[in-house]
Design a protein around this motif. Structure first.
Motif, PDB file in Angstrom:
ATOM      1  N   ARG A  78       0.835  -1.200   0.000  1.00  0.00           N
ATOM      2  CA  ARG A  78       0.000   0.000   0.000  1.00  0.00           C
ATOM      3  C   ARG A  78       0.868   1.249   0.000  1.00  0.00           C
ATOM      4  O   ARG A  78       0.562   2.233  -0.682  1.00  0.00           O
ATOM      5  CB  ARG A  78      -0.920  -0.004   1.217  1.00  0.00           C
ATOM      6  N   GLY A  79       1.942   1.218   0.756  1.00  0.00           N
ATOM      7  CA  GLY A  79       2.854   2.351   0.777  1.00  0.00           C
ATOM      8  C   GLY A  79       3.479   2.594  -0.586  1.00  0.00           C
ATOM      9  O   GLY A  79       3.604   3.736  -1.037  1.00  0.00           O
ATOM     10  N   VAL A  80       3.872   1.506  -1.264  1.00  0.00           N
ATOM     11  CA  VAL A  80       4.459   1.630  -2.600  1.00  0.00           C
ATOM     12  C   VAL A  80       3.446   2.219  -3.574  1.00  0.00           C
ATOM     13  O   VAL A  80       3.765   3.100  -4.385  1.00  0.00           O
ATOM     14  CB  VAL A  80       4.958   0.258  -3.103  1.00  0.00           C
ATOM     15  N   VAL A  81       2.216   1.750  -3.495  1.00  0.00           N
ATOM     16  CA  VAL A  81       1.163   2.249  -4.388  1.00  0.00           C
ATOM     17  C   VAL A  81       0.909   3.731  -4.144  1.00  0.00           C
ATOM     18  O   VAL A  81       0.738   4.518  -5.087  1.00  0.00           O
ATOM     19  CB  VAL A  81      -0.131   1.425  -4.195  1.00  0.00           C
ATOM     20  N   GLU A  82       0.902   4.142  -2.892  1.00  0.00           N
ATOM     21  CA  GLU A  82       0.678   5.550  -2.579  1.00  0.00           C
ATOM     22  C   GLU A  82       1.790   6.424  -3.154  1.00  0.00           C
ATOM     23  O   GLU A  82       1.531   7.503  -3.698  1.00  0.00           O
ATOM     24  CB  GLU A  82       0.584   5.734  -1.061  1.00  0.00           C
ATOM     25  N   VAL A  83       3.026   5.955  -3.040  1.00  0.00           N
ATOM     26  CA  VAL A  83       4.151   6.713  -3.598  1.00  0.00           C
ATOM     27  C   VAL A  83       4.008   6.833  -5.112  1.00  0.00           C
ATOM     28  O   VAL A  83       4.212   7.914  -5.697  1.00  0.00           O
ATOM     29  CB  VAL A  83       5.489   6.039  -3.221  1.00  0.00           C
ATOM     30  N   GLN A  84       3.657   5.722  -5.768  1.00  0.00           N
ATOM     31  CA  GLN A  84       3.501   5.752  -7.216  1.00  0.00           C
ATOM     32  C   GLN A  84       2.353   6.672  -7.630  1.00  0.00           C
ATOM     33  O   GLN A  84       2.461   7.395  -8.621  1.00  0.00           O
ATOM     34  CB  GLN A  84       3.273   4.335  -7.742  1.00  0.00           C
ATOM     35  N   GLN A  85       1.274   6.630  -6.881  1.00  0.00           N
ATOM     36  CA  GLN A  85       0.149   7.504  -7.195  1.00  0.00           C
ATOM     37  C   GLN A  85       0.542   8.971  -7.050  1.00  0.00           C
ATOM     38  O   GLN A  85       0.153   9.811  -7.875  1.00  0.00           O
ATOM     39  CB  GLN A  85      -1.037   7.182  -6.281  1.00  0.00           C
ATOM     40  N   ASN A  86       1.322   9.286  -6.024  1.00  0.00           N
ATOM     41  CA  ASN A  86       1.779  10.662  -5.843  1.00  0.00           C
ATOM     42  C   ASN A  86       2.692  11.088  -6.986  1.00  0.00           C
ATOM     43  O   ASN A  86       2.611  12.221  -7.474  1.00  0.00           O
ATOM     44  CB  ASN A  86       2.507  10.802  -4.499  1.00  0.00           C
ATOM     45  N   ASP A  87       3.567  10.169  -7.419  1.00  0.00           N
ATOM     46  CA  ASP A  87       4.466  10.482  -8.534  1.00  0.00           C
ATOM     47  C   ASP A  87       3.672  10.719  -9.817  1.00  0.00           C
ATOM     48  O   ASP A  87       3.969  11.646 -10.580  1.00  0.00           O
ATOM     49  CB  ASP A  87       5.460   9.337  -8.749  1.00  0.00           C
ATOM     50  N   ILE A  88       2.671   9.881 -10.058  1.00  0.00           N
ATOM     51  CA  ILE A  88       1.848  10.039 -11.256  1.00  0.00           C
ATOM     52  C   ILE A  88       1.097  11.361 -11.217  1.00  0.00           C
ATOM     53  O   ILE A  88       1.022  12.086 -12.220  1.00  0.00           O
ATOM     54  CB  ILE A  88       0.870   8.853 -11.389  1.00  0.00           C
ATOM     55  N   GLN A  89       0.552  11.695 -10.056  1.00  0.00           N
ATOM     56  CA  GLN A  89      -0.179  12.944  -9.920  1.00  0.00           C
ATOM     57  C   GLN A  89       0.740  14.139 -10.144  1.00  0.00           C
ATOM     58  O   GLN A  89       0.366  15.125 -10.793  1.00  0.00           O
ATOM     59  CB  GLN A  89      -0.816  13.028  -8.521  1.00  0.00           C
ATOM     60  N   ARG A  90       1.964  14.042  -9.615  1.00  0.00           N
ATOM     61  CA  ARG A  90       2.924  15.139  -9.792  1.00  0.00           C
ATOM     62  C   ARG A  90       3.287  15.295 -11.263  1.00  0.00           C
ATOM     63  O   ARG A  90       3.352  16.413 -11.785  1.00  0.00           O
ATOM     64  CB  ARG A  90       4.183  14.865  -8.975  1.00  0.00           C
ATOM     65  N   MET A  91       3.524  14.169 -11.971  1.00  0.00           N
ATOM     66  CA  MET A  91       3.868  14.248 -13.382  1.00  0.00           C
ATOM     67  C   MET A  91       2.710  14.809 -14.211  1.00  0.00           C
ATOM     68  O   MET A  91       2.919  15.568 -15.158  1.00  0.00           O
ATOM     69  CB  MET A  91       4.280  12.864 -13.893  1.00  0.00           C
ATOM     70  N   LYS A  92       1.483  14.425 -13.848  1.00  0.00           N
ATOM     71  CA  LYS A  92       0.315  14.969 -14.553  1.00  0.00           C
ATOM     72  C   LYS A  92       0.224  16.478 -14.354  1.00  0.00           C
ATOM     73  O   LYS A  92      -0.070  17.227 -15.284  1.00  0.00           O
ATOM     74  CB  LYS A  92      -0.962  14.294 -14.051  1.00  0.00           C
TER      75      LYS A  92
END
Length: 275
Positions: A78-92
């Motif tokens: 879950r922690g890994v997924v949250e980090v990836q989601q934050n990275d995707i949101q930042r790139m968007k």
């Protein structure tokens, strides 16, 4: 009769003694594994006795440990997924900001390519309007080997066609068009602008390496061009996105020192205060 009763009594008393005499004797000092106390299998159910299998209580403990490990692994994932989601949101968000900024620059430069063509790579070249199109004439250089001779009318049409691809947000074709233009007309009055917009297009595509190279070439190949301050500021932004923080400060300081009063210098000064 009395004799028979007496015989039966003696026999009855003798039977338990004979039974005891037949019972095996256990020698606790023999060292045999079968003589241990308590006997093997004592206190276990038939399903687990003597088979080397963990008793029910131990099996429950193992199950609990496995469940705990699974819960820990789920928490980690879950922690890994949250980090990836934050990275995707930042790139968007960064991509959206790039598009918005590009739209502003396109809007300010949409009317640019109508002015007469000049060689803006020369120190004596004219000023550049908002669209990056030269507004005053200057002398043309001799064409380099492998390039086409100067043809202002053709250069203008070529540049406008490439710029129209930006407005249509066809960034792949726009990148190809500006690259081809620079290869054919490296000394064109539109070359400095084409080099700058090639950087903007590559940045919009997310090609940070290509964008950085294009922005750097503006100051290297067209040092007197009006787009140099903007290209250096954009180069600092690219280096920041690439994680080259050691280069960012030097580029921003160069913009502030060499191009005071420009909008790029104001933005660079703001960014320096944030570092």
């Amino acid at each position: 009769m009395r004799t028979c009763r007496r015989a039966l009594t003696v026999l009855a008393l003798a039977l338990p003694l004979s039974a005891l005499g037949a019972a095996p004797v256990v020698d606790n000092n023999s060292g045999s594994g079968s003589s241990s106390y308590p006997p093997a299998g004592y206190g276990t159910s038939g399903a687990y006795a003597g088979g080397g299998v963990t008793a029910p209580a131990s099996a429950q403990g193992q199950l609990f440990m496995q469940l705990q490990q699974m819960q820990d692994e789920i928490a980690r994932l879950r922690g890994v997924v949250e980090v990836q989601q934050n990275d995707i949101q930042r790139m968007k968000q960064e991509a959206l900001e790039r598009y918005q900024e590009l739209d502003k620059r396109i809007a300010s430069g949409a009317s640019g390519a109508a002015a007469p063509a000049t060689n803006n790579s020369q120190p004596a070249g004219g000023a550049i309007d908002a669209g990056g199109t030269p507004s005053a004439p200057a002398a043309q250089q001799a064409p380099a080997a492998g390039t086409e001779p100067p043809d202002p009318a053709k250069e203008k049409l070529y540049y406008e066609a490439a710029f129209d691809l930006i407005k249509a947000k066809d960034f792949d074709k726009a990148s190809q068009a500006f690259t081809a233009f620079l290869r054919k007309y490296p000394n064109s009055s539109y070359a400095g602008n084409a080099q700058y917009w090639l950087g903007e297009v590559n940045l919009a595509k997310g090609d940070l390496q290509g964008a950085g190279q294009a922005f750097a070439k503006v100051s290297q190949q067209y040092p007197k061009h009006a787009k140099v301050p903007d290209s250096l500021y954009k180069l600092a932004d690219v280096e920041r996105r690439l994680g080259h923080t050691d280069k960012v400060k030097g580029i921003l300081q160069q913009v502030v020192a060499q191009y005071p009063g420009t909008s790029a210098a104001q933005l660079a000064q703001r960014d320096l205060q944030r570092l």
